[in-house]
Design a protein around this motif. Structure first.
Motif, PDB file in Angstrom:
ATOM      1  N   GLY A 125      36.434  33.900  41.001  1.00 26.50           N
ATOM      2  CA  GLY A 125      36.808  33.651  42.386  1.00 26.50           C
ATOM      3  C   GLY A 125      35.910  32.672  43.113  1.00 26.50           C
ATOM      4  O   GLY A 125      36.311  32.089  44.113  1.00 26.50           O
ATOM      5  N   SER A 126      34.677  32.502  42.610  1.00 32.31           N
ATOM      6  CA  SER A 126      33.704  31.651  43.314  1.00 32.31           C
ATOM      7  C   SER A 126      32.655  31.178  42.322  1.00 32.31           C
ATOM      8  O   SER A 126      32.423  31.840  41.295  1.00 32.31           O
ATOM      9  N   ASP A 158      30.065  33.642  41.235  1.00 30.91           N
ATOM     10  CA  ASP A 158      30.356  34.603  40.153  1.00 30.91           C
ATOM     11  C   ASP A 158      29.869  34.107  38.791  1.00 30.91           C
ATOM     12  O   ASP A 158      29.888  34.851  37.808  1.00 30.91           O
ATOM     13  N   ARG A 175      41.389  32.163  48.625  1.00 29.96           N
ATOM     14  CA  ARG A 175      41.025  30.837  49.137  1.00 29.96           C
ATOM     15  C   ARG A 175      41.858  29.714  48.524  1.00 29.96           C
ATOM     16  O   ARG A 175      42.055  28.676  49.151  1.00 29.96           O
ATOM     17  N   GLY A 233      37.245  37.317  36.792  1.00 30.16           N
ATOM     18  CA  GLY A 233      36.116  37.989  37.425  1.00 30.16           C
ATOM     19  C   GLY A 233      36.068  37.660  38.903  1.00 30.16           C
ATOM     20  O   GLY A 233      36.194  36.502  39.299  1.00 30.16           O
ATOM     21  N   ALA A 234      35.915  38.695  39.729  1.00 31.32           N
ATOM     22  CA  ALA A 234      35.814  38.461  41.170  1.00 31.32           C
ATOM     23  C   ALA A 234      35.075  39.617  41.834  1.00 31.32           C
ATOM     24  O   ALA A 234      35.027  40.732  41.305  1.00 31.32           O
ATOM     25  N   GLY A 235      34.522  39.310  42.999  1.00 34.11           N
ATOM     26  CA  GLY A 235      33.816  40.336  43.760  1.00 34.11           C
ATOM     27  C   GLY A 235      34.533  40.646  45.062  1.00 34.11           C
ATOM     28  O   GLY A 235      35.564  40.074  45.377  1.00 34.11           O
ATOM     29  N   MET A 236      33.983  41.596  45.804  1.00 33.95           N
ATOM     30  CA  MET A 236      34.489  42.060  47.110  1.00 33.95           C
ATOM     31  C   MET A 236      35.937  42.596  46.957  1.00 33.95           C
ATOM     32  O   MET A 236      36.196  43.362  46.058  1.00 33.95           O
ATOM     33  N   ALA A 286      28.715  41.203  44.636  1.00 36.29           N
ATOM     34  CA  ALA A 286      28.590  39.973  45.426  1.00 36.29           C
ATOM     35  C   ALA A 286      27.402  40.138  46.361  1.00 36.29           C
ATOM     36  O   ALA A 286      26.940  41.259  46.580  1.00 36.29           O
TER      37      ALA A 286
HETATM   38  C1  RP5 Z   1      35.089  36.736  45.922  1.00 36.63           C
HETATM   39  O1  RP5 Z   1      34.196  36.807  46.992  1.00 36.63           O
HETATM   40  C2  RP5 Z   1      34.368  35.967  44.852  1.00 36.63           C
HETATM   41  O2  RP5 Z   1      34.862  36.338  43.589  1.00 36.63           O
HETATM   42  C3  RP5 Z   1      32.921  36.327  45.051  1.00 36.63           C
HETATM   43  O3  RP5 Z   1      32.503  37.368  44.185  1.00 36.63           O
HETATM   44  C4  RP5 Z   1      32.886  36.829  46.498  1.00 36.63           C
HETATM   45  C5  RP5 Z   1      31.980  36.015  47.393  1.00 36.63           C
HETATM   46  O4  RP5 Z   1      32.304  34.653  47.276  1.00 36.63           O
HETATM   47  P1  RP5 Z   1      31.338  33.546  47.902  1.00 36.63           P
HETATM   48  O5  RP5 Z   1      31.307  33.760  49.383  1.00 36.63           O
HETATM   49  O6  RP5 Z   1      29.985  33.732  47.278  1.00 36.63           O
HETATM   50  O7  RP5 Z   1      31.975  32.220  47.529  1.00 36.63           O
HETATM   51  O8  RP5 Z   1      36.273  36.119  46.271  1.00 36.63           O
END
Ligand code: RP5
Length: 169
Positions: A14-15, A18, A45, A68-71, A94
């Motif tokens: 996602g970012s 990650d 996004r 893989g992604a967070g939040m 994250a």
């Molecule tokens: C998620 O938000 C992403 O996978 C990441 O883990 C988290 C924070 O993203 P950033 O603000 O660091 O780009 O969509």
């Protein structure tokens, strides 16, 4: 456009934040001779690009997608909604959500009919996602299957050696 990918595995995150955790996934696949397609795509996004990627992945030769992604980690689920390929989800911690439990629940709690094979949070999950993808591919690939047997044997020997060292100390 078909076949712009040269790998059976895609890793999507996602970012760029990650990447530190997902690097272990990339490295593990490379140890098995698989150089994955790696993309940064976000369910929130870059929703159109993520959707296009999922719709075209099969045509492009991808056989397994790792996401893989967070939040509020909707990436794996949103990809799984748009493909019949198996999707493995890696919940990530994250910086604003260091435990990663939000990502775990967002990834694992899919409605019936749209599975995401969810692994553990963070680097352990990133590694296991790679191994699970290899296990899926190894069903039809005897060379990969032999590499997996070797990997398991090495792992067993390594733990046995630590046990012996502990007994000697
Ligand atoms: C998620 O938000 C992403 O996978 C990441 O883990 C988290 C924070 O993203 P950033 O603000 O660091 O780009 O969509």
């Amino acid at each position: 456009m078909a076949s712009q990918h040269k790998s059976p595995v895609a890793i999507v995150m996602g970012s760029d934040s990650d990447l530190e955790a997902m690097a272990l996934c990339i490295d593990t696949l490379k140890e098995f001779g698989i150089k994955p397609v790696v993309r940064i795509l976000s369910a929130h996004r870059t929703p159109r690009q993520a959707a296009d990627f999922a719709r075209n992945a099969g045509k492009d030769g991808i056989k397994v997608i790792i996401a893989g992604a967070g939040m509020a980690a909707h990436l794996a689920g949103s990809l799984a909604a748009r493909t019949i390929l198996p999707v493995i989800g890696v919940p990530l911690a994250a910086k604003d959500s260091p435990a990663g439990l939000d990502a775990l629940l967002s990834t694992v709690q899919m409605p019936p009919g749209v599975p995401v094979a969810t692994v553990s949070i963070g680097r352990a999950g990133a590694k296991n996602a790679a191994i699970l993808a290899i296990q899926i591919l190894a069903i039809g690939d005897p060379v990969l299957a032999r590499k997996l047997v070797k990997f398991k044997n090495c792992q067993e020997k390594s733990v046995t050696a630590k046990d012996s060292a502990l007994k000697r100390s």
